[in-house]
Design a protein around this motif. Structure first.
Motif, mmCIF file in Angstrom:
data_model
loop_
_atom_site.group_PDB
_atom_site.id
_atom_site.type_symbol
_atom_site.label_atom_id
_atom_site.label_comp_id
_atom_site.label_asym_id
_atom_site.label_seq_id
_atom_site.Cartn_x
_atom_site.Cartn_y
_atom_site.Cartn_z
ATOM 1 N N LYS A 59 62.920 29.723 100.558
ATOM 2 C CA LYS A 59 62.998 31.170 100.770
ATOM 3 C C LYS A 59 63.483 31.892 99.520
ATOM 4 N N THR A 60 64.156 31.171 98.642
ATOM 5 C CA THR A 60 64.603 31.748 97.377
ATOM 6 C C THR A 60 63.604 31.453 96.258
ATOM 7 N N ILE A 61 63.285 30.179 96.083
ATOM 8 C CA ILE A 61 62.423 29.766 94.969
ATOM 9 C C ILE A 61 61.020 30.362 95.069
ATOM 10 N N PHE A 62 60.431 30.323 96.263
ATOM 11 C CA PHE A 62 59.053 30.767 96.434
ATOM 12 C C PHE A 62 58.948 32.132 97.102
ATOM 13 N N ARG A 63 60.021 32.896 97.131
ATOM 14 C CA ARG A 63 60.044 34.193 97.822
ATOM 15 C C ARG A 63 58.881 35.103 97.442
ATOM 16 N N PRO A 64 58.484 35.179 96.165
ATOM 17 C CA PRO A 64 57.374 36.076 95.795
ATOM 18 C C PRO A 64 56.028 35.720 96.445
ATOM 19 N N LEU A 65 55.897 34.521 96.968
ATOM 20 C CA LEU A 65 54.635 34.113 97.588
ATOM 21 C C LEU A 65 54.465 34.637 99.008
ATOM 22 N N PHE A 66 55.561 35.119 99.615
ATOM 23 C CA PHE A 66 55.537 35.459 101.032
ATOM 24 C C PHE A 66 55.813 36.936 101.288
ATOM 25 N N SER A 67 55.197 37.468 102.348
ATOM 26 C CA SER A 67 55.391 38.872 102.709
ATOM 27 C C SER A 67 56.789 39.115 103.255
ATOM 28 N N LYS A 68 57.312 38.146 103.989
ATOM 29 C CA LYS A 68 58.681 38.207 104.489
ATOM 30 C C LYS A 68 59.122 36.789 104.809
ATOM 31 N N VAL A 69 60.414 36.631 105.045
ATOM 32 C CA VAL A 69 61.000 35.335 105.345
ATOM 33 C C VAL A 69 61.867 35.516 106.576
ATOM 34 N N HIS A 70 61.628 34.683 107.605
ATOM 35 C CA HIS A 70 62.455 34.836 108.803
ATOM 36 C C HIS A 70 62.454 33.584 109.667
ATOM 37 N N GLN A 71 63.418 33.547 110.595
ATOM 38 C CA GLN A 71 63.523 32.486 111.581
ATOM 39 C C GLN A 71 63.210 33.083 112.947
ATOM 40 N N THR A 72 62.609 32.282 113.818
ATOM 41 C CA THR A 72 62.264 32.783 115.141
ATOM 42 C C THR A 72 62.263 31.637 116.161
ATOM 43 N N LYS A 73 62.438 32.013 117.403
ATOM 44 C CA LYS A 73 62.367 31.037 118.495
ATOM 45 C C LYS A 73 61.001 31.085 119.181
ATOM 46 N N LYS A 74 60.130 31.988 118.717
ATOM 47 C CA LYS A 74 58.812 32.126 119.328
ATOM 48 C C LYS A 74 57.793 32.421 118.228
ATOM 49 N N HIS A 75 56.888 31.481 118.022
ATOM 50 C CA HIS A 75 55.881 31.667 116.974
ATOM 51 C C HIS A 75 54.611 30.923 117.374
ATOM 52 N N THR A 76 53.481 31.547 117.164
ATOM 53 C CA THR A 76 52.198 30.913 117.428
ATOM 54 C C THR A 76 51.876 29.983 116.264
ATOM 55 N N VAL A 77 51.565 28.749 116.590
ATOM 56 C CA VAL A 77 51.209 27.760 115.578
ATOM 57 C C VAL A 77 49.708 27.524 115.670
ATOM 58 N N GLU A 78 49.038 27.648 114.543
ATOM 59 C CA GLU A 78 47.581 27.472 114.495
ATOM 60 C C GLU A 78 47.186 26.016 114.268
ATOM 61 N N ASP A 79 47.926 25.330 113.396
ATOM 62 C CA ASP A 79 47.587 23.963 113.003
ATOM 63 C C ASP A 79 48.843 23.111 113.140
ATOM 64 N N TYR A 80 48.758 22.051 113.895
ATOM 65 C CA TYR A 80 49.931 21.220 114.161
ATOM 66 C C TYR A 80 50.067 20.022 113.235
ATOM 67 N N ALA A 81 49.167 19.856 112.303
ATOM 68 C CA ALA A 81 49.261 18.751 111.350
ATOM 69 C C ALA A 81 50.092 19.184 110.146
ATOM 70 N N THR A 82 51.016 18.325 109.744
ATOM 71 C CA THR A 82 51.800 18.606 108.544
ATOM 72 C C THR A 82 50.867 18.593 107.342
ATOM 73 N N THR A 83 51.002 19.599 106.489
ATOM 74 C CA THR A 83 50.173 19.724 105.299
ATOM 75 C C THR A 83 50.647 18.736 104.232
ATOM 76 N N GLU A 84 49.734 17.917 103.756
ATOM 77 C CA GLU A 84 50.074 16.983 102.682
ATOM 78 C C GLU A 84 50.294 17.764 101.396
ATOM 79 N N ASN A 85 51.235 17.294 100.605
ATOM 80 C CA ASN A 85 51.529 17.888 99.297
ATOM 81 C C ASN A 85 51.856 19.375 99.383
ATOM 82 N N LEU A 86 52.550 19.774 100.435
ATOM 83 C CA LEU A 86 52.873 21.184 100.622
ATOM 84 C C LEU A 86 53.683 21.744 99.461
ATOM 85 N N VAL A 87 54.669 21.012 98.998
ATOM 86 C CA VAL A 87 55.485 21.521 97.901
ATOM 87 C C VAL A 87 54.637 21.704 96.635
#
Length: 101
Positions: A59-87
């Motif tokens: 949230k600090t290092i890559f902040r410019p890549l995202f429109s906002k940063v937040h935590q939630t208890k309710k979120h729609t997930v589109e893809d349930y597979a972990t993305t390889e090489n995400l970092v």
């Protein structure tokens, strides 16, 4: 991968149904309770502690890549597979962003 439209970085608590779907995609033996959704760069699944470790740094290092940063208890997930090489995807996108400045 990401175009010009920024999407949020979201640390999400998963519902029981989402946990089942994530385990189906990533392995039944994995401990999964949370997801870290990194816009259209990808996502990872794990325990709260695992996901929070990355969320707190990214949230600090890559902040410019995202429109906002937040935590939630309710979120729609589109893809349930972990993305390889995400970092690496995030690093490459951040490098491209820095070069355009």
């Amino acid at each position: 991968m990401s175009g010009t439209k920024k999407l949020p970085l979201v640390l999400a608590t998963l519902t029981p149904d989402q946990i089942d779907r994530a385990k189906e995609a990533n392995g039944r033996r994995k401990q999964i309770t949370h997801a870290l959704i990194c816009g259209d760069y990808g996502q990872m699944f794990g325990t709260e502690r695992q996901c929070l470790k990355y969320y707190d740094v990214w949230k600090t290092i890559f902040r410019p890549l995202f429109s906002k940063v937040h935590q939630t208890k309710k979120h729609t997930v589109e893809d349930y597979a972990t993305t390889e090489n995400l970092v690496m995807r995030l690093i490459e996108a951040d490098d491209r962003r820095a070069q355009q400045r």
